[in-house]
Structures are given as structure tokens and as C-alpha cells.
Write an enzyme that holds these catalytic residues in place. Structure first.
Site, PDB file in Angstrom:
ATOM      1  N   GLU A  76      37.369  42.102  39.406  1.00 28.14           N
ATOM      2  CA  GLU A  76      36.781  42.118  40.414  1.00 28.14           C
ATOM      3  C   GLU A  76      37.513  41.252  41.698  1.00 28.14           C
ATOM      4  O   GLU A  76      36.382  42.263  42.823  1.00 28.14           O
ATOM      5  CB  GLU A  76      35.586  40.949  39.826  1.00 28.14           C
ATOM      6  CG  GLU A  76      34.256  40.286  40.068  1.00 28.14           C
ATOM      7  CD  GLU A  76      33.582  41.714  40.553  1.00 28.14           C
ATOM      8  OE1 GLU A  76      33.676  42.888  39.661  1.00 28.14           O
ATOM      9  OE2 GLU A  76      32.320  41.481  41.084  1.00 28.14           O
ATOM     10  N   ASP A  77      38.344  40.960  41.367  1.00 26.50           N
ATOM     11  CA  ASP A  77      38.347  40.151  42.839  1.00 26.50           C
ATOM     12  C   ASP A  77      39.956  40.245  43.492  1.00 26.50           C
ATOM     13  O   ASP A  77      39.899  39.382  44.694  1.00 26.50           O
ATOM     14  CB  ASP A  77      38.889  38.151  42.415  1.00 26.50           C
ATOM     15  CG  ASP A  77      36.733  37.236  41.641  1.00 26.50           C
ATOM     16  OD1 ASP A  77      36.040  37.954  42.287  1.00 26.50           O
ATOM     17  OD2 ASP A  77      36.852  36.479  41.302  1.00 26.50           O
TER      18      ASP A  77
END
Ligand code: MN
Length: 715
Positions: A76-77
Site C-alpha cells: 500500500e505504501d
């Protein structure tokens, strides 16, 4: 921040077989990928996944879970992809990371109570592997521990609310009491900081004035147990501020009234010991009624077992006491996470009551393929459900196999009734599509749309089915109603009466029906005949069979019975002795094309080939008999029937009988079917030799000025 070797050591401490290399590589990879990212606290971002992994070591989770914790934010990051994770760490870890990533993306816009329950189920169902959920809970726990670093108060509040409503109950659901309690308390301090502080102050005050009550009571309980030669582990605590606060809310009592703020736990060797100590406690101290719960004989759904009771304790305080065995205690504190301990031989799951947990553990260990694993580790109880979102973010739970139409009806019956199409995740799909967990469903409606009977083939919810069926019934009803109305109108017309509102009201009353529609539907469905309706309104009106015989002095009316003067039926080819009679509906005449209908026990009835009555026998060809007239035997007279319309004027009936007589016919019967100001409709039965004879009479009547219409009756 925990160092790499520390983490590995902690895992190795409870699982010597743990994949050290895998953990080391994940640690390094995550550190590299998160790079210089910072958390709101200013710490390097990487500290977060390490802390989450650290929390999981408390629950002795397997290396795949620890690695997943280290990598849980990486897709996600950072620039890393799921494929990268799969290549570097294998399928199992990739699947777990994917699961946690998916959960992270889903948030409820509005956390209402009803929605919260569905959302919890949804998260459980989405966490196809229970470890996904455990990692997620540890992630949330660390985020809550560091919540104060988030600057935006609204954001803090949203996270705290979600924690309170969704994640704390989930932790309880899978039995991790420790995480549940901490999540609740952290969320509570965010949501109601003042209440929490005042409860803490109050507890502190009590402690100052009452001395170490908890310690004193523990001593007394200890002596009680030792007195009978048992050993037990006793712990005592004040309840958490949140549990005190909730109790005050639920019971609507003040803090002063809330006396049982202390809870004690006694852990014993065996179940028998638990019941024995329970007996001792109830003998020594007065029991508080209504507080006793035996979760040993009846465990909670999450596998929790304990005996709960409340007594007026040694210091005249109301106290809560829990009794359980060591094994029960581990389940209570660690829930599903206890699995990894049992795997190490640190404990044994006892009793049948742990079936659900044991099954889950067995599956975790024995599943052969990823598919099988996926299939089985979905929590059984939600396997039969899918959870979908409306465009507004409302969560709707449906049975597995449900489609957009089910979804539409679940939103609102009107949405279902007017559904024309559906978009799933933004794409138009056929209405028979099956919905998947997490699908966002948008229903397209049109006011002109009506439910289709075809939907019944693919809807699975009772609500959708019921609405579709109801609508089909309504449709059918509308058709029957229209048909019924036609039939009733014709019945009245036939009898020469007008179908007035008054007449209909009378009919409704007679049949005790609430409305006209019901009456028409009954007639349309054939449960009532048009004639029955007519007779209900005009019971005095005569039927065709018992018509008034009009005595016309001018006509030669036969006085004898209808069939008495008729000769034997001159028909060929019949079995001798078989009863034969000419039907009264069409009055066949020699020369007419005829057919016989067999009536068992009554003989054969003869009809003209165009008689309308024959339709009744169209399904029974066996009963049809081929017949022909026997002209050589035809010496007598037959009865012909005519429908006539005669002008209502002086002399009209006179000229009628004159014309018939002049043509050697003999009027045998005559009845009026309709009388209006201008015309009479009537039926006239005439004795004639044959069909030719009747045709001559018809021709003569048609030529008569006061006679408007002449036709042979056809059934
Ligand atoms: Mn995270």
C-alpha cells in the site's frame, strides 16, 4: 525500536523451528522499501511494522505471520508490488499480505450499530485466513497506542470509533481478550477523555482510603483455597475505566452505587476444582443474585470458558470472581492465537466445547493446497454470506449466490421492483450475476420497470422471491379481473338486465366480498359463474329451463309436455336399446349434420355439428359418436329452436304466429329473454319435419316487417 536479532530471538524462544532466514530477509526488505518514510510521531515508518511484529510475538505466532506483519504496509505504501512479495517470500506470505492490504482499504463511512455488526462479519469473511485478522488487530493496536501523534482531532476520533465498534469486538470474537481490553481502553481515552480521568481519580481515591483492598481480598481467597488442600493462582484487579464506564451507562447507576469494581480470577488445575471452589465461595460469602454464569458447561461461541459469579466479599464489597482452568485461561486470553502455543506442546485444548477452535487449528495445519486452505479457513459461519456495498458505502449482507436483484430488494422493495440493471464495481453486469465479497453494487432503476417472472430463476433471498411472486400474482389477478368483468356483463346482457352499480353492490353483499375486483377475479378464475352473479342479484328471474310459457291465444300452443309428442329419434347405426335423445341446446333437426356425445349411464345426446356445447367435450374424443339421420324412418315432427328479435308494437306477436302457422310449423314453446321499450328478444321452439322445413319458416319470418332478426339457436 526492536532490533532485527531481538525479533528473531523472540520468535525462536517459542518456536525453535521458525524460519530465521525468512524473518531476516523480510526485516531488511521492509526497512529498505519504507526507506526514509516517517510516521506522524516523527519516527521512521519502519518502526511501525516492527512493533506490529513484536506484538504478534506475544501471541507466539508462526513465522509467516511475523513476516506478514513486517511487510503489511509495503504494498500500500511503497513501490513494492504483491508480485515482488510473492517472488521474494513465497505464496503463503503474499496471500497474507494481500489479505491485510485489502482490509486496510475498506472503511465504513457511517458506523451505525447495525452496520457495525455487518462490517465485523465482513472483515471476518474477508480475512480468509484467520492470521490476516490477527495481524490486522496487532496493526490497529499499535496505531491506537500511537494515536496521540495524529494532529487532526476528527481523524483521531474516527479511528477511535472504528476501533471501539469494529476491532475491539472482533478481537473478542476471535477470543483475544488482551487485545480487546487494550483497544477498548485506548479508544475510550480518545472518545471520552474526561469520563476516563474522573473514573481513574475515583479509583485512586478509593485506594487511598480503603488501603490495598485488592491485596486483602486476594489473601483471603488464597487461605480459603489452601484450607481445602487445593492450589490455585489468584489474580485481582480493578476493572478498566472503560468497563466501569460502560456498566454505569448500561445500568444507569452512579459510580458510588457501582460497588463491584474489583474482579478476581482464580485459576485451578481441573474443572472439578473449579466447581469445588465455587461451592466454597458461595458457602462463605453471600452470592449476588442474577450474576452467576456457568460458561464451563455452556461456553461462549468464541470458545471462552469460565465460571462467573459475584459475591459480597470479605471486605463487605461486591466483587466479581472468575474461576477457570489453566487451559481455559489461555484460550480466554489468547483465543485463536493460543493455537501456536498448543502447536509447541505448551497446552492441550480440552473438551468438545472447543470444537470450532480445534477445527480451525486442524485446518490451519492440514490444508494441502492454497485453494483448500482458502476454502476452509474462511470462518465457517460466514461462508454462506457475501457482503456488498451500496454506492453510499452501506454494507449489505446477502446469502452466498445472491445477485443484483437480491441486493436491490435488500436496499428497498421499491428499488427491487423498479430495477432495470446493475453496475458492479462500476461495470454494467447481467442481473443474473453472482455477487462477490466486497463488491460495490449500484442498482439502476426505472419507474416504468416491473419485476420479471424470470428473476425468480436466479434470486436467492426470500425477500426478493416474495416480492416477485406477489407481483406475478397481482398481474394474474388483473387479467382474471378483466375477464370476470366481461363475463358478468355478458351474463346480465343475456338476461336483458342492465349491470348497474346497485346490482353489483347487491352481488358483493350476497357473496360477502369486500370489493368489485374480488368479485370479478372469482368469476374470471371460474370460481363463480356470471349466471350465479346474475341470480344473486335477481333471484326471481327465471332460467332458460323454467321460462314462462307465454300463452298466445292466436298461436297453436302445444299443451303437452315438451318431448311427449315427439317420435322416436330417427337415427341410423345405433346399438338397439341405447337411449338416444336430441339435445335441448341446439335442437337438431333431420337434415342437420349431427354428432352424438356418449353420457355413461344416460345414453347418447345428439347435437348439431356446430353446437357450442360441443366445446365442453373437445378434450374427450372417446365420447364422440358418429351419427346420421334415418330419413326413411322420419315420419314425425322434430323440435327446432329460433332466436328472434321482434318489434315491441301491436300485432307483432300476432304476425309471428300467423307466419309460422302458414308455413305448417307448430309453436311449442316461447319465452322472452329480453324486454326493452322497442324490442323483445325471444326464443321460440317450433315443431317441424326437418331442417329444410325450419329453413322455410326462417325465410318467411325474415320477410315479416315487424321481425328484426331470426336465427337458429346454436347451443
Ligand atoms: Mn499498519
Amino acid at each position: 525500536m526492536m532490533r532485527q536479532f531481538e525479533l528473531v530471538e523472540r520468535v525462536k524462544a517459542y518456536d525453535p523451528t521458525a524460519d530465521e532466514d525468512l524473518i531476516n530477509r523480510a526485516y531488511v526488505y521492509a526497512m529498505k522499501m519504507h526507506g526514509s518514510q516517517k510516521r506522524a510521531s516523527g519516527d521512521p515508518y519502519f518502526s511501525h511494522p516492527i512493533e506490529v511484529a513484536g506484538i504478534l510475538t506475544n501471541y507466539k505466532l508462526d513465522s509467516a505471520s511475523i513476516v506478514t506483519a513486517l511487510l503489511h504496509d509495503i504494498v500500500e505504501d511503497t513501490l513494492a508490488t504483491l508480485d515482488d512479495v510473492r517472488k521474494l517470500f513465497g505464496d503463503e506470505v503474499a496471500r497474507l499480505v494481500d489479505g491485510v492490504t485489502k482490509l486496510a482499504k475498506i472503511h465504513l463511512q457511517n458506523i451505525e450499530t447495525k452496520q457495525a455488526e455487518n462490517f465485523r462479519k465482513f472483515l471476518l469473511a474477508m480475512s480468509e485466513d484467520i492470521r490476516v485478522l490477527v495481524v490486522k488487530l496487532a496493526d490497529r493496536l499499535h496505531n491506537m497506542r500511537t494515536l496521540q501523534h495524529i494532529a487532526d482531532p476528527a481523524k483521531r476520533r474516527t479511528i477511535a470509533l472504528e476501533t471501539m465498534e469494529i476491532y475491539a469486538p472482533l478481537a473478542e470474537r476471535i477470543g483475544i481478550q488482551e487485545i480487546k481490553t487494550e483497544l477498548e481502553d485506548l479508544a475510550f481515552s480518545q472518545l471520552h477523555p474526561d469520563a476516563r480521568v474522573s473514573i481513574l481519580n475515583r479509583l485512586k481515591y478509593l485506594e487511598l482510603h480503603g488501603g490495598d483492598l485488592v491485596g486483602k481480598i486476594m489473601d483471603e481467597l488464597d487461605q480459603l483455597i489452601r484450607g481445602v488442600g487445593l492450589t490455585g493462582y489468584i489474580s485481582g484487579r480493578e476493572k478498566t475505566p472503560y468497563s466501569i464506564w460502560r456498566k454505569m451507562q448500561i445500568k444507569e447507576v452512579s459510580f458510588e452505587q457501582l460497588s463491584d469494581i474489583m474482579a478476581f480470577r482464580i485459576i485451578l488445575e481441573t474443572v472439578e476444582d473449579c466447581y469445588r471452589v465455587l461451592g466454597l465461595i458461595h458457602t462463605r460469602y453471600p452470592m449476588v443474585p442474577g450474576r452467576f454464569k456457568d460458561y464451563i458447561s455452556t461456553p461462549k461461541r468464541n470458545g471462552y470458558r469460565s465460571i462467573h459469579t459475584a459475591v459480597i466479599g470479605p471486605q463487605r464489597q461486591r466483587i466479581e470472581i472468575q474461576l477457570r482452568t489453566h487451559a481455559m485461561h489461555e484460550i480466554a486470553e489468547l483465543g485463536v492465537a493460543a493455537h501456536w502455543q498448543y502447536k509447541q506442546g505448551l497446552g492441550v485444548v480440552e473438551g468438545k466445547q472447543y470444537n470450532w477452535l480445534r477445527e480451525l487449528l486442524d485446518i490451519l495445519e492440514s490444508a494441502q493446497s492454497p485453494q483448500e486452505f482458502l476454502e476452509h479457513t474462511k470462518l465457517e459461519m460466514f461462508q454462506d454470506q457475501v457482503f456488498c456495498f451500496s454506492p453510499k458505502g452501506d454494507l449489505i449482507a446477502l446469502p452466498r449466490g445472491a445477485g443484483p436483484v437480491d441486493f436491490a430488494y435488500a436496499v428497498h422493495s421499491e428499488v427491487g421492483d423498479t430495477c432495470v440493471g446493475a453496475k458492479v464495481n462500476g461495470r454494467i453486469v447481467p442481473l443474473r450475476t453472482r455477487l462477490q465479497n466486497g463488491d460495490q453494487v449500484e442498482i439502476m432503476t426505472s419507474k416504468a420497470q416491473r419485476p420479471s417472472p424470470e428473476w425468480e430463476a436466479f434470486v436467492v433471498t426470500g425477500k426478493a422471491r416474495a416480492h416477485i411472486r406477489r407481483w406475478i400474482r397481482q398481474e394474474a389477478r388483473a387479467e382474471f379481473s378483466k375477464l370476470g368483468q366481461d363475463i358478468v356483463e355478458k351474463a346480465f346482457q343475456k338476461e336483458g338486465y342492465e349491470l348497474t352499480k346497485k346490482a353489483l353492490a347487491l352481488a358483493l353483499e350476497k357473496f360477502a366480498l369486500p370489493n368489485l375486483d374480488d368479485l370479478y377475479v372469482r368469476v374470471g378464475e371460474g370460481r363463480l359463474s356470471g349466471r350465479q352473479v346474475f341470480l344473486a342479484v335477481y333471484p326471481g328471474a327465471r332460467t332458460e329451463k323454467d321460462d314462462n310459457i307465454v300463452n298466445l291465444s292466436q298461436a297453436r300452443v302445444k299443451q303437452a309436455g315438451e318431448n311427449a309428442a315427439l317420435p322416436a329419434v330417427p337415427i341410423k347405426g345405433l346399438t338397439p336399446g341405447l337411449a338416444v335423445h336430441l339435445s335441448e341446446c341446439c335442437h337438431p333437426l333431420p337434415g342437420d349434420r349431427i354428432v352424438g356425445i356418449a353420457h355413461p349411464g344416460k345414453g347418447i345426446e345428439v347435437h348439431t355439428i356446430d353446437c357450442e356445447k360441443l366445446v365442453d367435450f373437445s378434450e374427450e374424443p372417446d365420447r364422440w359418436v358418429d351419427l346420421a339421420w334415418d330419413f326413411e324412418r322420419n315420419t314425425g315432427m322434430s323440435l327446432g329452436r329460433l332466436n328472434l328479435t321482434v318489434a315491441n308494437e301491436p300485432g307483432a306477436l300476432g304476425s309471428l304466429s300467423t307466419v309460422i302457422a302458414r308455413n305448417h310449423g307448430n309453436i311449442s314453446n316461447l319465452k322472452f329473454t329480453k324486454r326493452s321499450a322497442d324490442f323483445f328478444d325471444m326464443i321460440v321452439d317450433i315443431e317441424v319435419a326437418d331442417v329444410k322445413h325450419l329453413a322455410n319458416i326462417v325465410a318467411a319470418l325474415r320477410a315479416t316487417p315487424s321481425i328484426n332478426a331470426v336465427d337458429r339457436a346454436r347451443g
